[in-house]
Motif scaffolding. Structure first.
Motif, PDB file in Angstrom:
ATOM      1  N   THR A   1      38.073  37.884  28.911  1.00 24.37           N
ATOM      2  CA  THR A   1      38.147  37.084  27.684  1.00 24.37           C
ATOM      3  C   THR A   1      37.748  35.640  27.973  1.00 24.37           C
ATOM      4  N   CYS A   2      38.314  35.079  29.023  1.00 19.31           N
ATOM      5  CA  CYS A   2      37.996  33.691  29.405  1.00 19.31           C
ATOM      6  C   CYS A   2      36.515  33.553  29.757  1.00 19.31           C
ATOM      7  N   SER A   3      35.948  34.589  30.387  1.00 17.37           N
ATOM      8  CA  SER A   3      34.526  34.571  30.738  1.00 17.37           C
ATOM      9  C   SER A   3      33.663  34.475  29.498  1.00 17.37           C
ATOM     10  N   ARG A   4      34.011  35.253  28.476  1.00 13.69           N
ATOM     11  CA  ARG A   4      33.188  35.319  27.264  1.00 13.69           C
ATOM     12  C   ARG A   4      33.143  33.988  26.529  1.00 13.69           C
ATOM     13  N   ILE A   5      34.242  33.261  26.527  1.00 15.46           N
ATOM     14  CA  ILE A   5      34.282  31.995  25.778  1.00 15.46           C
ATOM     15  C   ILE A   5      34.131  30.784  26.687  1.00 15.46           C
ATOM     16  N   ALA A   6      33.810  31.042  27.980  1.00 19.81           N
ATOM     17  CA  ALA A   6      33.694  29.962  28.966  1.00 19.81           C
ATOM     18  C   ALA A   6      34.948  29.095  28.965  1.00 19.81           C
ATOM     19  N   GLY A   7      36.110  29.746  28.847  1.00 24.07           N
ATOM     20  CA  GLY A   7      37.385  29.022  28.813  1.00 24.07           C
ATOM     21  C   GLY A   7      37.917  28.799  30.224  1.00 24.07           C
TER      22      GLY A   7
ATOM     23  N   VAL B   1      25.635   8.600  30.634  1.00 24.52           N
ATOM     24  CA  VAL B   1      27.103   8.596  30.727  1.00 24.52           C
ATOM     25  C   VAL B   1      27.594   8.861  32.141  1.00 24.52           C
ATOM     26  N   GLU B   2      26.655   9.174  33.059  1.00 20.83           N
ATOM     27  CA  GLU B   2      26.989   9.445  34.465  1.00 20.83           C
ATOM     28  C   GLU B   2      28.034  10.563  34.584  1.00 20.83           C
ATOM     29  N   ARG B   3      27.741  11.656  33.885  1.00 19.92           N
ATOM     30  CA  ARG B   3      28.635  12.811  33.919  1.00 19.92           C
ATOM     31  C   ARG B   3      27.819  14.084  34.081  1.00 19.92           C
ATOM     32  N   GLU B   4      28.460  15.110  34.650  1.00 22.09           N
ATOM     33  CA  GLU B   4      27.830  16.430  34.685  1.00 22.09           C
ATOM     34  C   GLU B   4      28.098  17.125  33.354  1.00 22.09           C
ATOM     35  N   ILE B   5      27.038  17.665  32.766  1.00 20.01           N
ATOM     36  CA  ILE B   5      27.163  18.415  31.518  1.00 20.01           C
ATOM     37  C   ILE B   5      26.646  19.827  31.779  1.00 20.01           C
ATOM     38  N   ILE B   6      27.498  20.811  31.515  1.00 19.39           N
ATOM     39  CA  ILE B   6      27.143  22.200  31.793  1.00 19.39           C
ATOM     40  C   ILE B   6      27.024  22.943  30.466  1.00 19.39           C
ATOM     41  N   VAL B   7      25.866  23.521  30.227  1.00 22.34           N
ATOM     42  CA  VAL B   7      25.629  24.267  28.989  1.00 22.34           C
ATOM     43  C   VAL B   7      25.289  25.710  29.337  1.00 22.34           C
ATOM     44  N   ARG B   8      26.056  26.624  28.795  1.00 24.47           N
ATOM     45  CA  ARG B   8      25.750  28.051  28.957  1.00 24.47           C
ATOM     46  C   ARG B   8      25.154  28.555  27.648  1.00 24.47           C
ATOM     47  N   ASP B   9      23.860  28.881  27.676  1.00 29.19           N
ATOM     48  CA  ASP B   9      23.240  29.422  26.469  1.00 29.19           C
ATOM     49  C   ASP B   9      23.179  30.938  26.554  1.00 29.19           C
ATOM     50  N   ALA B  10      22.406  31.578  25.692  1.00 29.01           N
ATOM     51  CA  ALA B  10      22.376  33.043  25.645  1.00 29.01           C
ATOM     52  C   ALA B  10      21.770  33.659  26.894  1.00 29.01           C
ATOM     53  N   ASN B  11      21.036  32.866  27.681  1.00 32.09           N
ATOM     54  CA  ASN B  11      20.322  33.407  28.841  1.00 32.09           C
ATOM     55  C   ASN B  11      20.880  32.985  30.190  1.00 32.09           C
ATOM     56  N   ARG B  12      21.373  31.746  30.277  1.00 31.98           N
ATOM     57  CA  ARG B  12      21.721  31.220  31.596  1.00 31.98           C
ATOM     58  C   ARG B  12      22.533  29.947  31.464  1.00 31.98           C
TER      59      ARG B  12
ATOM     60  N   MET C   1      34.583  35.281  36.044  1.00 35.65           N
ATOM     61  CA  MET C   1      35.097  34.246  35.140  1.00 35.65           C
ATOM     62  C   MET C   1      34.613  32.868  35.560  1.00 35.65           C
ATOM     63  N   TYR C   2      34.755  32.537  36.853  1.00 31.53           N
ATOM     64  CA  TYR C   2      34.349  31.202  37.309  1.00 31.53           C
ATOM     65  C   TYR C   2      32.838  30.988  37.168  1.00 31.53           C
ATOM     66  N   THR C   3      32.053  32.001  37.494  1.00 31.89           N
ATOM     67  CA  THR C   3      30.599  31.824  37.379  1.00 31.89           C
ATOM     68  C   THR C   3      30.173  31.686  35.921  1.00 31.89           C
ATOM     69  N   LYS C   4      30.834  32.436  35.020  1.00 31.15           N
ATOM     70  CA  LYS C   4      30.468  32.346  33.609  1.00 31.15           C
ATOM     71  C   LYS C   4      31.035  31.102  32.930  1.00 31.15           C
ATOM     72  N   CYS C   5      31.904  30.406  33.626  1.00 31.28           N
ATOM     73  CA  CYS C   5      32.372  29.107  33.150  1.00 31.28           C
ATOM     74  C   CYS C   5      31.605  27.970  33.837  1.00 31.28           C
ATOM     75  N   GLY C   6      30.624  28.344  34.666  1.00 34.01           N
ATOM     76  CA  GLY C   6      29.799  27.347  35.327  1.00 34.01           C
ATOM     77  C   GLY C   6      30.427  26.693  36.536  1.00 34.01           C
TER      78      GLY C   6
ATOM     79  N   TYR D   1      25.361  33.087  41.109  1.00 37.00           N
ATOM     80  CA  TYR D   1      24.405  32.083  41.590  1.00 37.00           C
ATOM     81  C   TYR D   1      23.126  32.110  40.752  1.00 37.00           C
ATOM     82  N   ALA D   2      22.620  33.305  40.463  1.00 38.28           N
ATOM     83  CA  ALA D   2      21.365  33.445  39.708  1.00 38.28           C
ATOM     84  C   ALA D   2      21.485  32.823  38.329  1.00 38.28           C
ATOM     85  N   HIS D   3      22.576  33.113  37.621  1.00 37.85           N
ATOM     86  CA  HIS D   3      22.733  32.613  36.254  1.00 37.85           C
ATOM     87  C   HIS D   3      23.052  31.122  36.204  1.00 37.85           C
ATOM     88  N   ASN D   4      23.462  30.561  37.321  1.00 44.75           N
ATOM     89  CA  ASN D   4      23.758  29.129  37.360  1.00 44.75           C
ATOM     90  C   ASN D   4      22.616  28.313  37.966  1.00 44.75           C
TER      91      ASN D   4
END
Length: 621
Positions: free
Chosen positions: A258-264, A595-606, A293-298, A325-328
């Motif tokens: 569940t957490c993986s699906r919503i990147a929670g 903003v000097e921050r890391e921004i992680i975006v998970r889209d439909a592909n990667r 879970m961790y990989t799908k949350c980036g 690794y591949a998806h990130n």
């Protein structure tokens, strides 16, 4: 001397001894004692003894020994006894030899509910769900009344087949039999309704249970997750803890999914805490779920920490880490880990190669991808499936090798599935080949893929080429067919709460702050050299209007909300339901630097990891 004493013992003593040996796991010794009973005059004693031994073989899944016992039964006077045959059917079913179980069952001169239940359960549990339902109908036609174990097995078969209509019919039979309050049946019903997507019925059965077990809780949690109700799944998991019920490894694995699906990530880390407290860290299923879970949350670093600490590194955990690794966007590390896996003596499977090919596809490693694809059958004896073929078309297409991709498709042994043509269509859009895009779209439509994404991809290709009349024609076809583009939506988790945004969204309580901050960022971005990318705006309008349309895309709103809602220096994590658009990709690179921050975006592909004005995909996406 000992054998002589045993031979002089009464049959019941021998049977009790055999029973005790089998219960203690010493069923092989029990088999040896069986032959001392061959001349025992008491027919019932002999049948009981063989029943105990067959139970031992079933529990140990000892098919070879079970067949050996069966051969002796055939030679004795008990070969047609219903009690013994029932045990034979059960033994073969538990040993996953359904063909043998069916042969014994079909030759039985007399059958009772135990006979039918054994074969129905065996079929339901061993990939023969349709056969289980056919047997159930025959059983009812023969006038045999089902018991609770029969009905539970039939419900499980309905769940496997996602046959809601049959499941409801069986539920009616359960009501008529007065077995609706049976705990085993109720749990099976919750699972069946959840797997069939009928969550209202699943919840109704669940709420009506006087005593809920871990199976029913897990079934409903997973059902909510699989059907897109992640927040309800998390609420139910929290309720389970509140009621003092301890989850098992299946429940924990389900809620991690569940957490993986919503990147929670925050909620996932809380579940990880429960895993540690309950001593499930060494469980292989949990380890793989945590990595996923961790990989799908980036969070690839925490994923690797879990992987490194695991005492049960099997093909599942290796494959999860390689895919992570591949998806990130860390394709090189994915391939290096694959080579480590081979050196460790772990044989890869189909899932492993999906991660490897994905890594090659999203890094432009064409030569390496072709090599690994060839090694699947040549070196490891793995036949590629439709997902592997799709990865290869994607690999060639992304690299601009459109002709080679088209030739590859023609060489696929079976008829190419929709995903293969969709990959080619996407590549044609990227590289501006509208004619081949039209061919790919025609193939998709020929497969009855009358879905909006096919038309949208084709219209995108036309728009990129400035063919606005063709864009209008495609959009008109969509309108006539009643097809609408799925609206882009982005989510962000802040303080364990999910916030959703759509394009131009003004429904958030902090909308004023969000838009004020976004306007400020747009000004800073322009000063830094940002130029809006409006190439995929599917409207033939003035450039200024196009810029306004892309400025308030959902991912920009979600990122901006994340920036104003979290502490400076912390990472911002956003989940999007569609592929990130080119303009948002460019914009977030600028924002990450400003903003000097890391921004992680998970889209439909990667995943896209933005840091210091760069993206982990290196603009190859």
């Amino acid at each position: 001397m000992a054998n002589g004493l045993i031979r002089n013992c009464h049959g019941s003593v021998l049977v009790n001894t055999i029973n005790k040996l089998c219960k203690e796991g010493q069923w092989k010794d029990g088999i040896n004692m069986l032959y001392l009973l061959n001349n025992e005059p008491d027919f019932e004693e002999i049948c009981n003894a063989y029943g105990f031994v067959l139970q031992g073989c079933a529990k140990a899944e000892a098919l070879t020994e079970g067949k050996h016992v069966h051969s002796h039964i055939i030679k004795t006077r008990i070969g047609q006894d219903r009690f013994v045959c029932n045990h034979l059917v059960n033994m073969y079913a538990k040993c996953r030899s359904i063909e043998d179980a069916r042969q014994v069952f079909d030759k039985m001169p007399q059958r009772n509910v135990v006979s039918w239940t054994a074969i129905i359960a065996g079929c339901a549990q061993n990939g023969h769900a349709a056969e289980a339902l056919e047997l159930f109908d025959k059983m009812l036609a023969d006038g045999v009344r089902a018991n609770d174990f029969t009905l539970a097995s039939v419900i499980n078969a309905c769940a496997t087949l996602s046959n809601l209509e049959k499941g409801k019919s069986v539920h009616d039979e359960i009501k008529r039999a007065g077995l609706e309050t049976n705990a085993v049946i109720s749990s099976a019903l919750v699972d069946m309704y959840a797997k069939c997507g009928s969550l209202e019925n699943a919840r109704k059965v669940f709420d009506g249970m006087s005593k809920r077990d871990v199976v029913s809780w897990t079934s409903l949690i997973v059902g909510y997750t699989e059907n897109g109700y992640a927040e309800k799944a998390l609420e139910l998991f929290a309720q389970k803890f509140h009621e003092g019920l301890k989850p098992d490894h299946f429940t924990l694995s389900g809620i991690l999914s569940t957490c993986s699906r919503i990147a929670g990530l925050g909620q996932g880390k809380q579940v990880h805490g429960h895993v540690i407290q309950m001593g499930f860290e060494c469980n292989g299923m949990i380890t793989s779920a945590l990595i996923d879970m961790y990989t799908k949350c980036g969070d690839i670093e925490d994923a690797h920490n879990v992987f490194d600490k695991s005492s049960q590194q099997n093909v599942v955990s290796w494959s999860a880490m390689i895919g992570g690794y591949a998806h990130n966007g860390r394709s090189k590390e994915a391939l290096e880990l694959f080579e480590e896996m081979i050196l460790a003596g772990i044989k890869p499977n189909e899932v492993t190669f999906l991660g490897v090919l994905y890594a090659c596809s999203h890094a432009g490693f064409v030569t390496e991808g072709c090599f690994y694809f060839g090694s699947m059958t040549r070196k490891y004896g793995i036949s590629p499936n439709e997902r592997h073929y799709t990865c290869m078309v994607d690999l060639l297409g992304r690299a601009g090798c459109l002709k080679e991709a088209e030739i590859f498709i023609k060489q696929i042994p079976s008829k190419p599935v929709a995903a293969v043509w969709a990959a080619l269509l996407s590549a044609c859009r990227i590289h501006g080949n509208t004619e081949l895009a039209k061919h790919a779209a025609d193939q998709l439509l020929g497969l009855k893929q009358q879905v909006a994404t096919t038309y949208i991809a084709l219209s995108n290709a036309y728009a990129a080429d400035g063919r606005w009349e063709d864009v209008a024609r495609v959009r008109n076809v969509m309108k006539q067919k009643g097809l609408r583009k799925e609206p882009g939506c982005s989510w962000i988790e802040v303080k364990n709460k999910m916030h959703a945004f759509f394009v131009g969204d003004r429904g958030h309580p902090q909308k004023e702050e969000i838009y004020a901050m976004l306007q400020k960022l747009l000004g800073q971005m322009r000063e830094a050299g940002y130029v809006p990318n409006t190439s995929l705006v599917l409207h033939d309008v003035e450039e200024e209007q196009k810029e306004m349309l892309v400025a308030h895309h959902s991912e920009k709103l979600a990122v901006t909300f994340g920036l104003i809602s979290t502490s400076p220096g912390t990472s911002v994590r956003v989940l999007k339901n569609l592929r990130a658009c080119a303009d948002c990709h460019d914009a977030i690179k600028f924002i990450s630097r400003i903003v000097e921050r890391e921004i992680i975006v998970r889209d439909a592909n990667r995943f896209h990891h933005f840091r210091d004005g760069n993206c982990s995909c290196r603009n190859y996406w």
